[in-house]
Every structure is written in C-alpha cells, then in structure tokens.
Design an enzyme around this catalytic site. Structure first.
Site, PDB file in Angstrom:
ATOM      1  N   THR A  67      -5.524 -20.788 -20.718  1.00 54.20           N
ATOM      2  CA  THR A  67      -5.212 -19.913 -19.585  1.00 54.20           C
ATOM      3  C   THR A  67      -4.151 -20.517 -18.678  1.00 54.20           C
ATOM      4  O   THR A  67      -3.372 -19.801 -18.055  1.00 54.20           O
ATOM      5  CB  THR A  67      -6.518 -19.638 -18.800  1.00 54.20           C
ATOM      6  N   TYR A  81      -5.641 -11.165 -19.876  1.00 62.24           N
ATOM      7  CA  TYR A  81      -4.348 -11.816 -20.163  1.00 62.24           C
ATOM      8  C   TYR A  81      -4.361 -12.473 -21.550  1.00 62.24           C
ATOM      9  O   TYR A  81      -5.422 -12.618 -22.171  1.00 62.24           O
ATOM     10  CB  TYR A  81      -4.087 -12.886 -19.092  1.00 62.24           C
ATOM     11  N   SER A 114      -8.435 -22.041 -26.490  1.00 62.32           N
ATOM     12  CA  SER A 114      -9.173 -23.214 -26.986  1.00 62.32           C
ATOM     13  C   SER A 114     -10.331 -22.843 -27.907  1.00 62.32           C
ATOM     14  O   SER A 114     -10.895 -23.701 -28.573  1.00 62.32           O
ATOM     15  CB  SER A 114      -9.648 -24.090 -25.836  1.00 62.32           C
ATOM     16  N   THR A 147      -9.913 -23.624 -21.153  1.00 66.34           N
ATOM     17  CA  THR A 147     -11.146 -24.143 -20.544  1.00 66.34           C
ATOM     18  C   THR A 147     -12.387 -23.937 -21.417  1.00 66.34           C
ATOM     19  O   THR A 147     -13.387 -24.626 -21.242  1.00 66.34           O
ATOM     20  CB  THR A 147     -11.401 -23.495 -19.170  1.00 66.34           C
ATOM     21  N   ASP A 148     -12.334 -22.960 -22.354  1.00 64.73           N
ATOM     22  CA  ASP A 148     -13.566 -22.610 -23.079  1.00 64.73           C
ATOM     23  C   ASP A 148     -14.159 -23.762 -23.886  1.00 64.73           C
ATOM     24  O   ASP A 148     -15.374 -23.897 -23.971  1.00 64.73           O
ATOM     25  CB  ASP A 148     -13.309 -21.399 -23.992  1.00 64.73           C
ATOM     26  N   LYS A 220     -18.447 -26.574 -18.728  1.00 65.02           N
ATOM     27  CA  LYS A 220     -18.080 -25.278 -18.143  1.00 65.02           C
ATOM     28  C   LYS A 220     -19.366 -24.479 -17.902  1.00 65.02           C
ATOM     29  O   LYS A 220     -20.158 -24.284 -18.825  1.00 65.02           O
ATOM     30  CB  LYS A 220     -17.150 -24.528 -19.100  1.00 65.02           C
ATOM     31  N   GLU A 339     -38.970 -38.176 -29.343  1.00 62.54           N
ATOM     32  CA  GLU A 339     -40.404 -37.884 -29.446  1.00 62.54           C
ATOM     33  C   GLU A 339     -40.949 -38.165 -30.840  1.00 62.54           C
ATOM     34  O   GLU A 339     -40.189 -38.451 -31.755  1.00 62.54           O
ATOM     35  CB  GLU A 339     -40.648 -36.409 -29.078  1.00 62.54           C
TER      36      GLU A 339
END
Ligand code: ASP
Length: 382
Positions: A67, A81, A114, A147-148, A220, A339
């Site tokens: 972006t 966009y 991304s 950013t993804d 994110k 565990e």
C-alpha cells in the site's frame, strides 16, 4: 540567371548546408548524451548507495510494493486501490525531506501486494540484504513492504540477516494517493531510524505510526486503521517523536548476527502449512497437508494451543510420517506452553510466536533438523 539571382541561390545553398550540418551535429550530440545517460543509469543502478553528503548515513531502500506504493484514482479511496503500483523512485521522490537526513538510494526488488510474497521472494530479499550489508558504503537498509504479511518477512529477516547494521521494514495503511497518506512520514521515520547509531544491533525493526517495534513481537491487528500494528504483550522498543528517535528496550531473544540460521546456500525452503483449529474440525485437513507434501504443520489452535480429539489424531499421524507439528494459538496473544500432549505425541509448542511467525521459524528450523526436541529449543531461544 542574372548576377543577383545567382548570388541569392548560392547564399541559400550555403545556408541549407550549414543548417544540415548543425542538425547533424545536434543528432550526434543527442546520441552521445543518450549514451551517457544510459551508462550513467547503469552506473547508478550498480552503485549500492548514494554517498553524496559525507556527513549523512548511506541508506538503501529496497522496495517490494504494498500500500505504501499503492495508488487509486480517488483520494478518499483507502480500500479499493491497487497496491504495489508506484515505483520506488516515485515513492522516494514524494518525500524530498529524505535528502536532509540521509543519502538515499532506491532499488525495486519486486512490486506486489504482500499477500503474494512467497518463500522464493523471502530468500531473494534476504540474500540481497546480506549482500548489501557487507558493503562498507551501506550504513542501513529500509524495506518498503505491504502490511498484510509484513511481520512474516520482518521476522524471517530478523532470523537470517548476518549483520548488526539497522534494517527497518516499513509499510503504510493508506495508499500514496489518499488524503492523509501515512506512507511518506512512515518512510521518513524508517530512514531516520536506519540512520541512527543506537539502532545498531537491535535486529530487524518495524516502524509505522511513530512506533519502533522488534520484528519478533509486532503484528497486524486491524484490517484498515492506521494504528493497525501492535507489539501487544511485549511492548515497543522505541518511538519517533518529531525529529527524535528514542530507544527504550532491546529484543533479548537471538536474532541477526547471533542467529544460527543461514540461507546463503539455501535454494528452497521446506513447505510448512498452517491449519486452523475450530469446533468440529476434521482429521482430513492434516491428512491432506501431509499428502500434499508438507514437511511441517503449524496449528492455529484454540486458547493455549488446545486441539480437538480429531485434530490430535490427524496431527499425531502426521508426526508418524516425519512431519514436525507445532501448536500455536489463534488468540493472537500469549504463550502456548509446553504440555503433556507434546511429550506424548512429539509435538512442539510455539512459545509466544503467533501462527504466521511460528511458520517462519519452523521453515528455518527444518533446514537444520527434524527432531522435535531440537525444534522445541529453537522456539525457546528465538
Ligand atoms: N494488501 C496490501 C499488502 O499487504 C495491504 C497493505 O500494504 O497495507 O500489500
């Protein structure tokens, strides 16, 4: 022909000849300067960084799209966009103030959203970063990224960069064409951080929205807001306020120069898939992943990594077929503790890594070992 006419004709021919000669010289000059331009361009590309102002740091910006390089016809369109549509030269040119804080040179590695960053691109980027950081002329690197999946690339680099020099990954939530685009200031901050002496040795950092985070902890947390990136439980390592970059914390888990992961000779990363845990989930998801060739599976399990009886059956079968299985959590926060189920079925727990980062570490772990005990140790150290 009388004398006057004859003189006129001679003068005209001389004039035409001179004009033609001039035009010809002009063409030659143009060709010459075009050639010079081309070779200057090539020189420019081959040069790692701009070293114009000796008192400033030399910062290389590696562009991958997202972006921050996104654009739309409408300045209020912050969702429809096209990401990765502007070249790095345009992105850098939109922040002329960069010239005052560093000698900045851009390089377009790729120009994609991304969501399309894959393992091959991770390897390409890591190798380029390591190559550039070996150059004495390069003081730091900024990577522009969508950013993804930014946190995945940042964490991968955090584990495989072989240098203490600053590497800062930056993106933006609004495209370059939007009113109040956040990209230009984020990029300015990224270059500022990469040029700061104190940024050395802090591993790969991520900056958006005035914060400096370690790649280990940032995630994110929102689909569209400008404060989408959070370093939830473990906090930020610093902040940028005005022109001042301040650091307060350091990531203490192993990274960069201390990391034992080395991709310099790796051509392909092993396939690791993430399976989601939910009510009524089925064993066949695990069977399908194994059949398709997964070498590792990360489970985005519920709560503290709890899995249904069906999922455990599928996971245990996968382990019997030499697949390494890591339990992480879909909650997006907190530690998945080791565990009894892990000992019983030879599963690994992901510590505080979310599923997408647990996948990155598992790919790198698998370049070294398939032993779940050793893999577990990596989750405790990185
Ligand atoms: N889809 C975009 C990307 O990750 C979103 C962004 O950059 O904010 O490339």
């Amino acid at each position: 022909m009388n004398m006057t006419k004859w003189l006129g004709a001679v003068l005209l021919s001389v004039l035409l000849l001179v004009t033609a000669a001039c035009a010809n010289t002009g063409t030659q000059e143009n060709t010459q300067s075009e050639k010079e331009n081309v070779s200057n361009e090539t020189k420019e590309k081959n040069k790692a960084v701009e070293t114009g102002n000796k008192s400033l740091s030399n910062i290389k910006v590696l562009a991958t799209g997202g972006t921050i390089a996104g654009s739309s016809n409408s300045d209020t369109d912050t969702t429809g966009y096209k990401s990765g549509s502007l070249g790095i030269d345009k992105v850098i040119a939109s922040v002329p103030q960069l010239k005052d804080i560093a000698n900045v040179t851009g390089e377009q590695v790729v120009n994609v959203g991304s969501e399309n960053v894959d393992n091959a691109l991770l390897l390409k980027l890591a190798k380029r970063v390591n190559e550039l950081l070996k150059d004495d002329q390069v003081d730091g690197i900024v990577i522009t990224h969508g950013t993804d999946t930014l946190e995945e690339t940042a964490y991968f680099l955090h584990l495989v960069v072989k240098s203490d020099k600053p590497v800062v990954v930056v993106g933006s939530m609004r495209p370059a064409s939007a009113i109040s685009a956040d990209g230009p200031l984020n990029l300015y901050h990224a270059v500022k951080i990469a040029s700061t002496k104190e940024a050395k040795g802090k591993g790969v950092m991520v900056t958006l929205n005035d914060r400096i985070a370690s790649a280990r902890f940032i995630t994110k947390t929102n689909t569209t807001t400008t404060d989408a990136f959070k370093s939830l439980e473990h906090g930020y390592i610093g902040e940028v306020a005005g022109e001042v970059v301040s650091f307060y914390n350091e990531p203490i888990r192993k990274h960069t120069s201390e990391s034992e992961f080395d991709v310099s000779n790796i051509k392909e990363l092993p396939q690791v898939d993430i399976l989601y845990g939910y009510q009524n989930d089925q064993k066949y998801l695990y069977d399908a992943a194994v059949k398709a060739g997964a070498k590792g599976i990360v489970v985005a399990a519920a709560g503290n990594g709890t899995m249904s009886t069906e999922a455990i059956k599928g996971a245990a079968d996968a382990v019997k077929k030499d697949v390494v299985l890591v339990r992480s959590s879909r909650t997006g926060n907190g530690i998945v503790t080791h565990e009894k189920t892990d000992d019983e079925h030879h599963f690994v727990s992901s510590d505080s890594l979310n599923p997408q980062k647990a996948r990155i570490l598992l790919m790198l772990a698998l370049t070294k070992t398939k032993d779940p005990v050793k893999v577990q140790r990596y989750y405790e150290q990185y």
